[in-house]
Structures are given as structure tokens and as C-alpha cells.
Design a protein around this motif. Structure first.
Motif, PDB file in Angstrom:
ATOM      1  N   THR A  60     -13.231  -1.934   4.115  1.00 46.11           N
ATOM      2  CA  THR A  60     -12.023  -0.927   3.370  1.00 46.11           C
ATOM      3  C   THR A  60     -12.986  -0.212   2.132  1.00 46.11           C
ATOM      4  OG1 THR A  60     -10.937  -3.051   2.635  1.00 46.11           O
ATOM      5  CG2 THR A  60      -9.783  -1.518   4.005  1.00 46.11           C
TER       6      THR A  60
ATOM      7  N   THR B 184      -8.032   4.358  -1.674  1.00 47.22           N
ATOM      8  CA  THR B 184      -8.327   3.120  -0.877  1.00 47.22           C
ATOM      9  C   THR B 184      -9.478   2.315  -1.465  1.00 47.22           C
ATOM     10  OG1 THR B 184      -7.901   4.376   0.967  1.00 47.22           O
ATOM     11  CG2 THR B 184      -9.374   2.544   1.225  1.00 47.22           C
TER      12      THR B 184
ATOM     13  N   ALA C  64      -6.833  14.260   1.431  1.00 46.41           N
ATOM     14  CA  ALA C  64      -7.571  13.064   2.181  1.00 46.41           C
ATOM     15  C   ALA C  64      -8.431  12.649   1.298  1.00 46.41           C
ATOM     16  CB  ALA C  64      -8.413  13.902   3.372  1.00 46.41           C
TER      17      ALA C  64
ATOM     18  N   ILE D 294      -0.392   4.622  -1.375  1.00 47.46           N
ATOM     19  CA  ILE D 294      -1.767   5.217  -0.101  1.00 47.46           C
ATOM     20  C   ILE D 294      -1.114   5.734   0.977  1.00 47.46           C
ATOM     21  CG2 ILE D 294      -3.743   4.573   0.810  1.00 47.46           C
ATOM     22  CD1 ILE D 294      -4.093   2.400  -1.002  1.00 47.46           C
TER      23      ILE D 294
ATOM     24  N   ILE E  20       0.785  -1.248   0.025  1.00 43.76           N
ATOM     25  CA  ILE E  20       0.139  -0.257  -0.223  1.00 43.76           C
ATOM     26  C   ILE E  20       0.801   1.268  -0.009  1.00 43.76           C
ATOM     27  CG2 ILE E  20      -1.818  -1.113   1.255  1.00 43.76           C
ATOM     28  CD1 ILE E  20      -0.850   0.507   3.444  1.00 43.76           C
TER      29      ILE E  20
ATOM     30  N   THR F 278      -0.999   9.385   2.769  1.00 49.50           N
ATOM     31  CA  THR F 278      -1.423   9.723   4.171  1.00 49.50           C
ATOM     32  C   THR F 278      -0.254  10.483   4.821  1.00 49.50           C
ATOM     33  OG1 THR F 278      -2.588   7.576   3.893  1.00 49.50           O
ATOM     34  CG2 THR F 278      -2.228   8.554   6.029  1.00 49.50           C
TER      35      THR F 278
ATOM     36  N   GLU G  16     -16.391   6.650   2.754  1.00 49.77           N
ATOM     37  CA  GLU G  16     -16.410   7.841   3.725  1.00 49.77           C
ATOM     38  C   GLU G  16     -15.253   8.874   3.819  1.00 49.77           C
ATOM     39  OE1 GLU G  16     -19.222   8.216   5.989  1.00 49.77           O
ATOM     40  OE2 GLU G  16     -19.695   7.308   4.222  1.00 49.77           O
ATOM     41  N   LEU G  17     -13.803   8.265   3.749  1.00 52.27           N
ATOM     42  CA  LEU G  17     -13.000   9.305   3.766  1.00 52.27           C
ATOM     43  C   LEU G  17     -13.104  10.311   2.641  1.00 52.27           C
ATOM     44  CD1 LEU G  17     -10.478  10.151   5.126  1.00 52.27           C
ATOM     45  CD2 LEU G  17      -9.425   8.364   4.080  1.00 52.27           C
TER      46      LEU G  17
ATOM     47  N   LEU H 274     -14.745   2.404   4.193  1.00 47.17           N
ATOM     48  CA  LEU H 274     -13.832   3.347   5.105  1.00 47.17           C
ATOM     49  C   LEU H 274     -13.565   4.341   3.960  1.00 47.17           C
ATOM     50  CD1 LEU H 274     -12.077   1.467   7.657  1.00 47.17           C
ATOM     51  CD2 LEU H 274     -13.647   3.067   8.243  1.00 47.17           C
ATOM     52  N   GLY H 275     -13.146   3.990   2.734  1.00 40.53           N
ATOM     53  CA  GLY H 275     -12.687   4.464   1.470  1.00 40.53           C
ATOM     54  C   GLY H 275     -13.607   5.571   1.200  1.00 40.53           C
TER      55      GLY H 275
ATOM     56  N   TYR I 112      -7.261  -7.547   3.471  1.00 38.31           N
ATOM     57  CA  TYR I 112      -8.459  -6.304   3.601  1.00 38.31           C
ATOM     58  C   TYR I 112      -8.063  -5.378   2.311  1.00 38.31           C
ATOM     59  CZ  TYR I 112     -10.848  -7.598   7.527  1.00 38.31           C
ATOM     60  OH  TYR I 112     -11.726  -8.272   8.434  1.00 38.31           O
ATOM     61  N   VAL I 113      -6.805  -5.423   1.887  1.00 41.78           N
ATOM     62  CA  VAL I 113      -6.328  -4.423   0.786  1.00 41.78           C
ATOM     63  C   VAL I 113      -5.427  -5.385  -0.139  1.00 41.78           C
ATOM     64  CG1 VAL I 113      -4.397  -3.651   2.252  1.00 41.78           C
ATOM     65  CG2 VAL I 113      -5.326  -2.372   0.483  1.00 41.78           C
TER      66      VAL I 113
END
Lengths: 175, 501
Positions: B148, B139, B132, B30, B27, B34, B154-155, B151-152, B87-88
Motif C-alpha cells: 500500500t 493512503t 487523486a 480515503i 478508511i 475516492t 505511485e498514485l 501504491l500510494g 494492509y491499512v
């Protein structure tokens, strides 16, 4: 005994949920939500997840809901605008279709009891910590970034407008 | 006491350093963005006020360039695999979108730096939120678990809720932010409910596991899954602004600051398509018939309504919003068609669309004045005579959006439509072709205004950053038109990790 507590708390939680949606006054919705949170906390306890039980009460029922209450109380009691008549009909129609779906779903889904786990480990602080920092590390860290960004955004939007003006003038003077 | 507790823990919890390093490598693009985000937050606190904006902007660009470098390197190595317990992933599909979003991020920062200065808005917060959004989008491309994915989603949504209302004093911006927050929350709720039902049916949130379990389960007519797919489809349609879930798009596009509109029109769409492909094509191949019909209907409706509504618009931002709705309809054809050809066409179109749609919005920033934006069609009058270079580039973007050869937009549509026909969706492609013929009229109307002889117009605001971003976009829109095999090949490679039918 556990089954009795489970069913009592399940009914309380569902009634609380109905209260959240059906209450006319925001403050009653918030209080109903507290009831839901407490009922869920007890369900966690029945699953012998003591840590989650404590966190649920302290963080959700305690901190988060108190904030909600503050906000609602500060905004004051608001008059709700009357809904349009056709909204009732539409809402009823959607609810009926959705209810039908749920009913047919529940008929076809095989239910099974939760798997037996080692209760001495399940739900302990260590168990949760190992989960968070191994298997769920990526979603966990992602959540922290999400919360950080939400905090930055909230701070930006809530800072007063005159602050920006002052900063702009200061920038002009320096430039 | 501690020894007893540790001894009672299961053995699978060991997480050696080598594993951590290997996971982090997958990752890296990503993680790097971050890290840049966090450094930008710190720099905003430390640096003196008048330097903050420029410093944070340069840091953001530098971080995105490094992230792009990582992504390109992984693309050529091509040995990405799942990480963090599945998860990724760092497969080519993920890396394709990481490259796309890194390039988009660089362009957005270049354009917004000049824009924010011109409007006298705070800069560093904006760049942090842009980063962000980029993290959220990347993500989504790399997610291989429903957790995930959510979450991506929502981010990126939270980043846009704030940036849409970045001009806090303006009522239109407030309206845009409030509308996007409510609609976005609504869409997220749909997606989450759908995910919960799919999880209930499959018993796992990992996409490959869901696909595997449902393949043997004999799921035909399982109402749990059907309802889950419908709810997911509705949420996804909100996010790609497909008809009939598009009403928010023109208002939000119009009220949001121009760089945000440009970012959102390209980024949210690409991220939403990555999410659709990951969840529908990768995890739910057993439900193909259901989601195909759902997406085909949304696609047809979007192409018809989007193109017809665009004709009557007088604001360029609203016009491009409706054009974006129609374009989402075209891209959905590729998803509905599926297979390597269909998904490859989707990836081609998303990457090419990035340049010509972003460029069109970015050109509007030269009309920005401190009192606000000026995006009526009449404001474009004489742009081609006052600044011929910008006029030519606007023409390239509009013709590419309309699908004229030899521009990237033409080949994008060509690949999408031919994949649709090959998969037997002829009626959908017929609608698409008719709709694109209609669309030519309003794209040419924009050009008519650009090339209206009028030299005594208002002063233009031309700065190096936005012009560089626009120029790069124009050059690539032409390059991918002259040499489409370059990007189409990448699109096919990018689609390869998604199991075909």
C-alpha cells in the motif's frame, strides 16, 4: 524434468533481460522483453499456476508488448546519442559495487524450497479471485484507482492543443 | 463441478458483510475522497461545458470537507485499528495525516479554481487529479504494508506528473513534467528495489510483521537489509527533495503551475515524511543505526545547500524551492531524533508548514496574468502598498518560515531542535541553528521587495477563493504560534501509534 525446464527458462529470462538493456535499437529491446515475458509465463506453468500462465501470455506478451511495438515502430528508429566517456567508468563502478553487495547477499541468505500447497486449488481462477476480493481487496481497489487516474492524465496530455482553444472559445461565447 | 471447486477452497476465504463494513469505516476519509473523485469524473461528462469547472470545484471542496469531518470524528473517537487484512489502518497517525491532506486539498482547490480561470485552462481534469493526489497522500499516511505504501506513492506521483505539465503549450511546463516523470520514476524504482530486498529478508510486506520478525533475527550486518535500507533511503530522499537528490526541485517547482507548486511543496513533503516514519520507524526499528546515519547526513546537507542556494535566487518560486529543501532538512532532525517527542515535533512542523508555505505560494497567484506567471522578486515590489492585507500576510508567512516568534514556524523549529538535543544529535542541531540564521537574510529580502514603496505597479488579480485560502493560512500560522500546545498535543497523539524506541 521440471528442474531442467526451470533452469533453461531462467537462463532465457536473464539473457532476455540483458538484451533489453544492451540492445542499441529500441525495437530489439522490446522483442527481448517479449522473450522475458514468455520465459516467465513458462515458470508460472511450472508452479502449476495455469491461469497466471495464460494471463501472462495474453496480457503482457500479447497486448502490452504489441502496444510497445506499435509505439516504437511509429516513432521510427532513433539515433542514440553517444555516451560520455566518464559515464562508462561511473556505470562500471556502480555495477561493481552493486555486484559485490549482491554476491555477499547471496552468500548469507538461507534458501528454502517453495512450500507445498494444495495444487488442485493453487493458481486457479477461484483462488486468485478469492485472494483479490478478500485479503488483497484494498491494494486491488487502489490499483484500479491508480490506473484510472493514469488514463485520465494520459488523455489530458495527449489531446491536441487546438481542441482546448476551441473549447475556450465556445466557453467565451456562452458566458 | 462448481460445488467440487468451491468445496476444495480453503475455509479462510469467507468475508462477511459486517467485516466489510468495519473495514470500510477505517478508511472512510480515503474512501470518501475516492468517491468524490469518481463523481467528479462523471459530472465532467454530464454537465454542460461552461458549468463544469465551477461545479466540479464545488463538488471537490464539498467532498473534502466531508472527508475532513470523518477524520475529525475518528480523531476524537481514537479507536482506529488495522483493516483489510492489515494492509491499512485507521490509527491516529493515519487520521492526523488524513486531516492534514483534507485541509490541504480544500486550500488547493480554492486557489486553483481562480488560477485556472485566469490562465484559461481546463478545470475539471485538474481538480480530479488534485483529488487523486490527495487519495495517494492519505493512503501513504494510513499504509501499514509495503504494497500500500508503494501504491500510494505511485498514485500521488502520477497525479503530479500530469499536473506539473498542465500548461501543455509552455515549454517550461513540459520541461517540469518530463523532469519530474524521469526523476520520479527513478526514485520509485529505488524504493521498489529496497522494498523487494526488505521483503526478501522479512518474508512479509506488513510493517508490524516485518518489525516483529527482524527484531528476533539477529540482523546486524545482514547485507540484504543494509542494501534495502540504503535504496529505500535514497528513494525517500528524492521524494522529500533532500540533498544530494534535490536537483530536480527548483526546475520542477518553477515550471509547474503555481497551485501545483504550492500543493507539491507541502503535500509531497508531508506524504514522504509519513512514508519515512511508517517504513523506517515502524517497520525497521532493528535497522535504526543505519537509517539514522543516512538521514542525518541528508538532513545536514539539505540545510546547508538549501539555505546557501536560496540566497542567490531571483525567482520567488525557486527561492521557495530551495527554502523547502532546507526545511526538509530541519524536519529530518525530528525523524532522526525519534521517540514521541521527535515524531510529535515532525507532525507539528508538517501541519504548521502546510499553512505558512502554502500561503506564501498562494499569494503569488495574485501576480498571475493570462500570459503567464510573474514570480521574480521585482514583481513583488510595492505589493504591501497596493494591497496592505496581502502584504501583511506575506510578512507573516516569511517571518514564520524564518522562524520568528511568536509564529508557528518558531515553535516548529523549537520542538524539532529540542527533540534533537534531547536525543543527543547536538552537532546536527548546531548546523540547523546556524543555517536558520543564514535563512533569515533571504526571507527578509522577499519582504524588502514587498514593502518597497511603489504604488504604480501592475494590476493585481485578487479573487475571493485564493484570498480566503491565504487568510485562513495566515490566521492559523499565527494561532499555532500563540497557542502551540493545541497542535503539539495533536502531534504527540498522532505519533503515539508508532512504536517508540
Amino acid at each position: 524434468m521440471a528442474a531442467v525446464i526451470f533452469w533453461v527458462m531462467a537462463v532465457v529470462a536473464v539473457l532476455g533481460g540483458i538484451g533489453v538493456v544492451a540492445s542499441r535499437q529500441p525495437i530489439r529491446s522490446v522483442l527481448s522483453l517479449v522473450v522475458v515475458m514468455l520465459a516467465l509465463a513458462v515458470e508460472f506453468l511450472i508452479l502449476s499456476a495455469q491461469f497466471l500462465f495464460a494471463v501472462q501470455i495474453i496480457v503482457y506478451a500479447g497486448a502490452v508488448m504489441v502496444l510497445f511495438l506499435f509505439v516504437v515502430a511509429l516513432l521510427g528508429p532513433m539515433k542514440e546519442r553517444r555516451q560520455l566517456r566518464f559515464q562508462w567508468g561511473l556505470a562500471l563502478l556502480v555495477a561493481l559495487v552493486f555486484g559485490g553487495f549482491l554476491y555477499s547477499m547471496l552468500g548469507s541468505v538461507p534458501f528454502r524450497a517453495p512450500q507445498r500447497t494444495a495444487l488442485s486449488v493453487f493458481g486457479t481462477v477461484q483462488d486468485i479471485a478469492y485472494g483479490l476480493f478478500t485479503k488483497y481487496l484494498y491494494p486491488f481497489e487502489l490499483t484500479s484507482v491508480l490506473l484510472l487516474v493514469a488514463a485520465i492524465g494520459a488523455i489530458y496530455l495527449s489531446r491536441g492543443g487546438h481542441g482546448i482553444q476551441a473549447r475556450r472559445e465556445e466557453d467565451d461565447r456562452r458566458a | 463441478m462448481t460445488a467440487v471447486l468451491l468445496a476444495s477452497l480453503p475455509a479462510h476465504v469467507s468475508y462477511p458483510f459486517s467485516q466489510a463494513l468495519s473495514d470500510l469505516t477505517q478508511i472512510a476519509p480515503i474512501a470518501w475522497v475516492t468517491l468524490t473523485l469518481l463523481l467528479c469524473v462523471l459530472a465532467d461528462l454530464i454537465l454542460p461545458r461552461h458549468r463544469r469547472g465551477t461545479a466540479v470545484a464545488s463538488m471537490a471542496v464539498a467532498g473534502l470537507v466531508v472527508s475532513l469531518g470523518f477524520a475529525v470524528w475518528f480523531w476524537y473517537r481514537g479507536d482506529g485499528h488495522g483493516a483489510y487484512a492489515g494492509y491499512v489502518t485507521g490509527d491516529r497517525f493515519a487520521v492526523f495525516f488524513e486531516m492534514l491532506f483534507a485541509v490541504l486539498g480544500i486550500l488547493v482547490v480554492l486557489v486553483s479554481h481562480a488560477y485556472l480561470r485566469r490562465r484559461g485552462m481546463l478545470e475539471s481534469e485538474f481538480h480530479v487529479l488534485t483529488l487523486a493526489g490527495i487519495v495517494g497522500m492519505m493512503t501513504l499516511g494510513a499504509a501499514t504494508s509495503l504494497v500500500t505504501v508503494f501504491l500510494g506513492l505511485e498514485l500521488l506521483s502520477v497525479a503530479f506528473y500530469v499536473t506539473c505539465g498542465f500548461a501543455r503549450e509552455e515549454t517550461t511546463a513540459q520541461e517540469a513534467a518530463a523532469k519530474y516523470l524521469l526523476v520520479g520514476g527513478f526514485a520509485s524504482a529505488f524504493v521498489l528495489y529496497g522494498m523487494a530486498l526488505v521483503y526478501g529478508a522479512a518474508g512479509s510486506t506488513l510493517l508490524p510483521v516485518i518489525s516483529q520478525r527482524l527484531a528476533h533475527a539477529g540482523v546486524l550486518g545482514n547485507p540484504l537489509l543494509s542494501l534495502g535500507v540504503i535504496l529505500l533511503g535514497v528513494g525517500f530522499a528524492f521524494k522529500v527533495s533532500g540533498v544530494p537528490f534535490h536537483q530536480w526541485t527548483p526546475d520542477v517547482y518553477q515550471g509547474a503551475p503555481l497551485p501545483v507548486t504550492a500543493f507539491m511543496s507541502v503535500g509531497t513533503k508531508a506524504a514522504a515524511f509519513a512514508m519515512i516514519i511508517r517504513v523506517f520507524v515502524q517497520a525497521l526499528p532493528s535497522m535504526t543505526v543505519e537509517w539514522q546515519v543516512l538521514l542525518a547526513v541528508v538532513s545536514a546537507a539539505s540545510m546547508i545547500v538549501g539555505n546557501l542556494m536560496a540566497i542567490v535566487q531571483t525567482s520567488v518560486k525557486r527561492l521557495l524551492a530551495y527554502s523547502g529543501i532546507a526545511q526538509a532538512g530541519y524536519v529530518l532532525i525530528g525523524v532522526v531524533a525519534g521517540g514521541r517527542a521527535g515524531l510529535g515535533a515532525v507532525l507539528f512542523y508538517l501541519f504548521a508548514y502546510l499553512f505558512f508555505n502554502f500561503g506564501a505560494f498562494a499569494i503569488l497567484t495574485v501576480l498571475v496574468r493570462p500570459d503567464g506567471e510573474h514570480d521574480d522578486l521585482g514583481d513583488l515590489d510595492g505589493l504591501g502598498y497596493r494591497h496592505p492585507v496581502l502584504g501583511v500576510m506575506m510578512s507573516i508567512f516569511m517571518l514564520s518560515l524564518a522562524g520568528f516568534p511568536p509564529l508557528a514556524g518558531f515553535f516548529g523549529k523549537f520542538f524539532l531542535f529540542s527533540a534533537g538535543i534531547a536525543a543527543g544529535w547536538t552537532w546536527l542541531v548546531v548546523i540547523a541553528v546556524l543555517a536558520s540564521v543564514v535563512s533569515v537574510s533571504y526571507y527578509l529580502r522577499v519582504l524588502l521587495h514587498v514593502w518597497t514603496p511603489e504604488t504604480a505597479g501592475k494590476r493585481l488579480f485578487v479573487r475571493a477563493g485564493p484570498v480566503a485560502a491565504v487568510a485562513v493560512s495566515a490566521v492559523l500560522a499565527v494561532l499555532f504560534g500563540i497557542y502551540p500546545a493545541l497542535l503539539y498535543g495533536a502531534g504527540l497523539f498522532g505519533a503515539a501509534p508508532i512504536p517508540g524506541r
